[in-house]
Design a protein around this motif. Structure first.
Motif, mmCIF file in Angstrom:
data_model
loop_
_atom_site.group_PDB
_atom_site.id
_atom_site.type_symbol
_atom_site.label_atom_id
_atom_site.label_comp_id
_atom_site.label_asym_id
_atom_site.label_seq_id
_atom_site.Cartn_x
_atom_site.Cartn_y
_atom_site.Cartn_z
ATOM 1 N N ASP A 205 9.940 14.530 -10.037
ATOM 2 C CA ASP A 205 10.835 14.828 -8.925
ATOM 3 C C ASP A 205 10.248 14.233 -7.647
ATOM 4 O OD1 ASP A 205 12.355 15.916 -6.885
ATOM 5 O OD2 ASP A 205 12.375 17.943 -7.728
ATOM 6 N N PRO A 206 10.900 13.224 -7.047
ATOM 7 C CA PRO A 206 10.306 12.557 -5.886
ATOM 8 C C PRO A 206 10.255 13.434 -4.639
ATOM 9 C CG PRO A 206 12.507 11.702 -6.304
ATOM 10 C CD PRO A 206 12.176 12.601 -7.458
ATOM 11 N N SER A 207 10.941 14.578 -4.664
ATOM 12 C CA SER A 207 10.855 15.474 -3.508
ATOM 13 C C SER A 207 9.506 16.175 -3.441
ATOM 14 C CB SER A 207 11.970 16.518 -3.562
ATOM 15 O OG SER A 207 11.786 17.411 -4.647
ATOM 16 N N GLY A 208 8.773 16.178 -4.555
ATOM 17 C CA GLY A 208 7.472 16.835 -4.543
ATOM 18 C C GLY A 208 6.346 15.971 -5.063
ATOM 19 N N TRP A 209 6.585 14.644 -5.150
ATOM 20 C CA TRP A 209 5.572 13.759 -5.748
ATOM 21 C C TRP A 209 5.823 12.347 -5.237
ATOM 22 C CZ3 TRP A 209 1.148 14.173 -8.408
ATOM 23 C CH2 TRP A 209 0.672 13.072 -9.105
ATOM 24 N N ASP A 210 4.768 11.643 -4.922
ATOM 25 C CA ASP A 210 4.870 10.267 -4.457
ATOM 26 C C ASP A 210 5.005 9.341 -5.661
ATOM 27 O OD1 ASP A 210 4.772 7.851 -3.110
ATOM 28 O OD2 ASP A 210 2.587 7.908 -2.838
ATOM 29 N N VAL A 211 6.231 8.939 -5.970
ATOM 30 C CA VAL A 211 6.472 8.045 -7.109
ATOM 31 C C VAL A 211 6.482 6.608 -6.596
ATOM 32 C CG1 VAL A 211 8.014 7.480 -9.012
ATOM 33 C CG2 VAL A 211 7.874 9.839 -8.180
ATOM 34 N N PRO A 212 5.518 5.781 -7.000
ATOM 35 C CA PRO A 212 5.417 4.412 -6.466
ATOM 36 C C PRO A 212 6.383 3.456 -7.145
ATOM 37 C CG PRO A 212 3.636 4.804 -7.993
ATOM 38 C CD PRO A 212 4.401 6.100 -7.912
ATOM 39 N N MET A 213 7.683 3.723 -7.027
ATOM 40 C CA MET A 213 8.685 2.983 -7.788
ATOM 41 C C MET A 213 8.724 1.510 -7.396
ATOM 42 S SD MET A 213 10.543 4.307 -10.211
ATOM 43 C CE MET A 213 10.005 2.955 -11.248
ATOM 44 N N THR A 214 8.583 1.216 -6.114
ATOM 45 C CA THR A 214 8.617 -0.184 -5.681
ATOM 46 C C THR A 214 7.493 -0.971 -6.327
ATOM 47 O OG1 THR A 214 9.631 0.419 -3.572
ATOM 48 C CG2 THR A 214 8.542 -1.729 -3.699
ATOM 49 N N ASP A 215 6.304 -0.397 -6.359
ATOM 50 C CA ASP A 215 5.165 -1.078 -6.991
ATOM 51 C C ASP A 215 5.348 -1.194 -8.498
ATOM 52 O OD1 ASP A 215 3.636 -1.571 -4.670
ATOM 53 O OD2 ASP A 215 2.904 0.486 -4.672
ATOM 54 N N LEU A 216 5.876 -0.149 -9.129
ATOM 55 C CA LEU A 216 6.062 -0.169 -10.579
ATOM 56 C C LEU A 216 7.012 -1.271 -11.032
ATOM 57 C CD1 LEU A 216 6.294 3.673 -11.226
ATOM 58 C CD2 LEU A 216 4.516 2.163 -12.135
ATOM 59 N N LEU A 217 7.963 -1.642 -10.176
ATOM 60 C CA LEU A 217 8.935 -2.683 -10.522
ATOM 61 C C LEU A 217 8.626 -4.029 -9.877
ATOM 62 C CD1 LEU A 217 12.257 -0.611 -10.300
ATOM 63 C CD2 LEU A 217 11.068 -1.349 -12.373
ATOM 64 N N SER A 218 7.503 -4.130 -9.200
ATOM 65 C CA SER A 218 7.177 -5.373 -8.489
ATOM 66 C C SER A 218 6.786 -6.478 -9.458
ATOM 67 C CB SER A 218 6.037 -5.128 -7.507
ATOM 68 O OG SER A 218 4.824 -4.877 -8.197
ATOM 69 N N ASP A 219 6.907 -7.724 -8.993
ATOM 70 C CA ASP A 219 6.544 -8.873 -9.828
ATOM 71 C C ASP A 219 5.059 -8.857 -10.178
ATOM 72 O OD1 ASP A 219 9.142 -9.801 -9.739
ATOM 73 O OD2 ASP A 219 8.773 -11.245 -8.127
ATOM 74 N N ALA A 220 4.213 -8.578 -9.185
ATOM 75 C CA ALA A 220 2.769 -8.626 -9.415
ATOM 76 C C ALA A 220 2.346 -7.583 -10.447
ATOM 77 C CB ALA A 220 2.024 -8.425 -8.101
ATOM 78 N N TYR A 221 2.849 -6.382 -10.292
ATOM 79 C CA TYR A 221 2.491 -5.322 -11.232
ATOM 80 C C TYR A 221 3.025 -5.643 -12.627
ATOM 81 C CZ TYR A 221 2.052 -0.643 -13.261
ATOM 82 O OH TYR A 221 1.730 0.417 -14.068
ATOM 83 N N THR A 222 4.276 -6.091 -12.710
ATOM 84 C CA THR A 222 4.876 -6.414 -14.004
ATOM 85 C C THR A 222 4.112 -7.536 -14.697
ATOM 86 O OG1 THR A 222 7.062 -5.725 -13.218
ATOM 87 C CG2 THR A 222 6.995 -7.175 -15.145
#
Length: 606
Positions: free
Chosen positions: A330-347
């Protein structure tokens, strides 16, 4: 090895298309479309019918996510109707009740029921019909009777003695004369019908929207909430072998409502992109898998994936689901790094971990340099074994380790000629997982079993927090235009079976029906979302139609291959629009397709 897809193709029509997991739900939706209702009216009517005719897979006490576009706005949106944990639901409270994990049955795992508010919110904001009209088909089946599909008596047989001994209200509802009913037997749900009639009686006001809101209030701030609180005060037996009261109160219901948010959208290759719900669901794992496979040669000659393609997909799934375990919540209570998880570098970095053989570890990544954390229980393979769980195994009726596709929820997709399109995966409130509330005629959901009883995790239990659900509808776009709505039941398998369809459609150029029919597979090498929450290193469940040579090659790569049979994995549904869908059809053509594996789903284009 010839796939059945060579013999079957999409249903195509100009006015509307619907696909759902039960033919009576599909028929109700198609009737709404034929009478001038839009896709949202049709989806809501279907959703209520499914609560009656597939009660082992969803119910009024469950929840739903939806991803959709409207005729006026092609940007994908999400409706989140996933209820939250009660205010009294704390880790200490459940640990004090003797729980190592949240039980999968009974009253302790109940979250706020979200389905009623979700369906009515969609109807109010995007539909055109009155609540009484969309509820009419379901009310008719509840009051007048409906035939049991074979899996309902099978499910009841596993819990009949538990019902008789511990859940008498469920026995009274589902065991006529104390016996398990036969497949095809007509069953009526008069208490549920009376609840719906009472809600309709409360639906008063000067306009359609006001009448719908009045019916919402009658549930969340009226007699339904009061009866739920009253029932939760009585201890009932759950799979711990003990009797526990529930935690839900009327105040928990009164303070909650569903909400809208923008969909997550990621590139899927060859001009396609996919829209999903946020990280309060497992939806982003499909996006991560597609991103990981974008740098891999995907081969599906004749619609059948090669050994290398299945291997790469299985390894991508392991990486994505390890990230789900470490980062989604639940992102209201946790910092979910979604942008990084879907980034080109991370992928790109994660794709480099896909080797020639099966990896048996749980390998979450470090998006943006963050350190991943996996809970102590989830970190150990097979942790779900030997935990003292005593119940009949009804926390969630999903796919067994042997690959038997029992189903776990329902799904509906609808598109209309105006351009409205919606994909919904309702679930929860399973008849075999929590006792029937006799005054209401339905049972509560058990979605809270997806929380962990360990502090500091992405999906730790906390009051007012959403569990990280497996429910995962999808909408695919081609060249930026909404093209296909799709989804399936299947718990943790939902975003793997959807991957099979998307790979077949995008890389195999198959139409919707052919892509659904293509041989499927899924990994079990990550922590399961449902009690008792074990996992199998190297576990890979496949359909035999992939071919004996492919299965042998996967075993040589180190996969623990389980052959589920020829037609065993999935209950996919899909609809599409226009020339964007492979397989033909003009600009005004609307497509529908459904999985033949279940035997009860149906697709109609009109």
């Amino acid at each position: 090895m010839v796939a059945r897809s060579t013999l079957s193709h999409d249903r195509i029509g100009p006015r509307g298309a619907v696909s759902s997991t039960h033919h009576l739900g599909t028929a109700a939706a198609a009737t709404v479309l034929a009478r001038g209702g839009n896709a949202f009216d049709a989806a809501v009517a279907c959703g209520f019918v499914l609560q009656v005719v597939e009660p082992h897979l969803c119910g009024p006490g469950g929840e739903l996510p939806a991803v959709f576009v409207t005729a006026d706005d092609p940007a994908p949106k999400v409706l989140c109707a996933q209820g939250v944990a009660p205010a009294a639901a704390t880790i200490d409270r459940l640990r004090g009740a003797g729980c190592e994990i949240v039980p999968g049955t009974g009253l302790l795992p109940a979250t706020v029921p979200g389905a009623w508010d979700g369906w009515l919110t969609l109807l109010r904001d995007h539909g055109t019909w009155e609540l009484a009209d969309v509820l009419e088909p379901a009310l008719g089946y509840a009051a007048g009777g409906f035939p049991l599909v074979p899996r309902i008596p099978a499910a009841l047989d596993t819990v009949a003695e538990h019902f008789r001994t511990h859940w008498p209200s469920s026995a009274a509802t589902w065991l006529p004369g104390g016996r398990v009913p036969r497949p095809g037997e007509i069953v009526r749900l008069p208490a549920l019908a009376a609840t719906w009639q009472r809600l309709l009686g409360a639906a008063t006001g000067p306009g359609r929207e006001a009448r719908i809101d009045a019916a919402r209030d009658a549930w969340y701030r009226g007699f339904v909430a009061e009866e739920i609180e009253r029932f939760c005060a009585t201890p009932v037996r759950d799979e711990t072998g003990l009797d526990h009261t529930g935690l839900l109160t009327a105040e928990d219901l009164a303070g909650w409502s569903s909400h809208y948010e923008d969909a997550l959208v990621a590139d899927a290759g060859r001009g396609w992109s996919v829209a999903k719900c946020g990280p309060w669901s497992q939806g982003p794992v499909l996006l991560q898998q597609l991103r990981l496979l974008s740098g891999v040669d995907v081969e599906l000659p004749g619609g059948i994936a090669t050994e290398q393609t299945v291997h790469a997909a299985a390894e991508a799934a392991k990486l994505a689901f390890a990230d789900r375990e470490a980062w989604y919540g639940d992102p209201s209570g946790w910092d979910v790094p979604m942008t990084d998880l879907l980034s080109d570098a991370y992928t790109d970095a994660r794709r480099g971990l896909i080797g020639a053989g099966s990896d048996g570890g749980l390998r979450p990544g470090s998006p943006g340099g963050r350190k991943p954390r996996i809970g102590a229980y989830a970190a150990h393979p097979g942790a779900g074994r030997g935990t003292g769980v005593e119940g009949p195994g009804t926390g969630e009726p999903t796919v067994s380790r042997e690959g038997v596709a029992r189903g776990d929820t329902v799904h509906v997709d609808v598109v209309d000629a105006a351009g409205n399109m919606i994909s919904v995966t309702p679930s929860g409130g399973w008849l075999q997982s929590s006792p029937t509330i006799p005054a209401l005629g339905f049972c509560l959901g058990t979605r809270g079993q997806m929380f962990w009883l360990e502090e500091g995790l992405a999906s730790s239990l906390a009051p007012g927090r959403m569990p990280r659900t497996t429910l995962s509808p999808s909408l695919a776009l081609r060249d930026g235009e909404p093209a296909v709505a799709l989804g399936t039941p299947g718990g943790d398998q939902q975003d793997q079976w959807q991957l099979c369809l998307l790979l077949a459609m995008i890389h195999g150029d198959l139409d919707l029906q052919a892509a659904i029919d293509a041989p499927a597979w899924h990994s079990t090498a990550f922590p399961a979302s449902f009690a008792p929450r074990g996992w199998e290193p190297h576990g890979l469940v496949v359909e035999s139609r992939l071919g004996a040579d492919t299965l042998a090659g996967l075993r040589r790569r180190g996969h623990a291959v389980e052959d589920a049979g020829a037609w065993a994995l999935g209950r996919m549904c899909a609809v599409g629009r226009g020339t964007a869908v492979p397989g033909g059809g003009g600009p005004g053509a609307l497509h529908a397709a459904v999985d033949p594996r279940s035997g009860v789903g149906a697709a109609i284009a009109l």
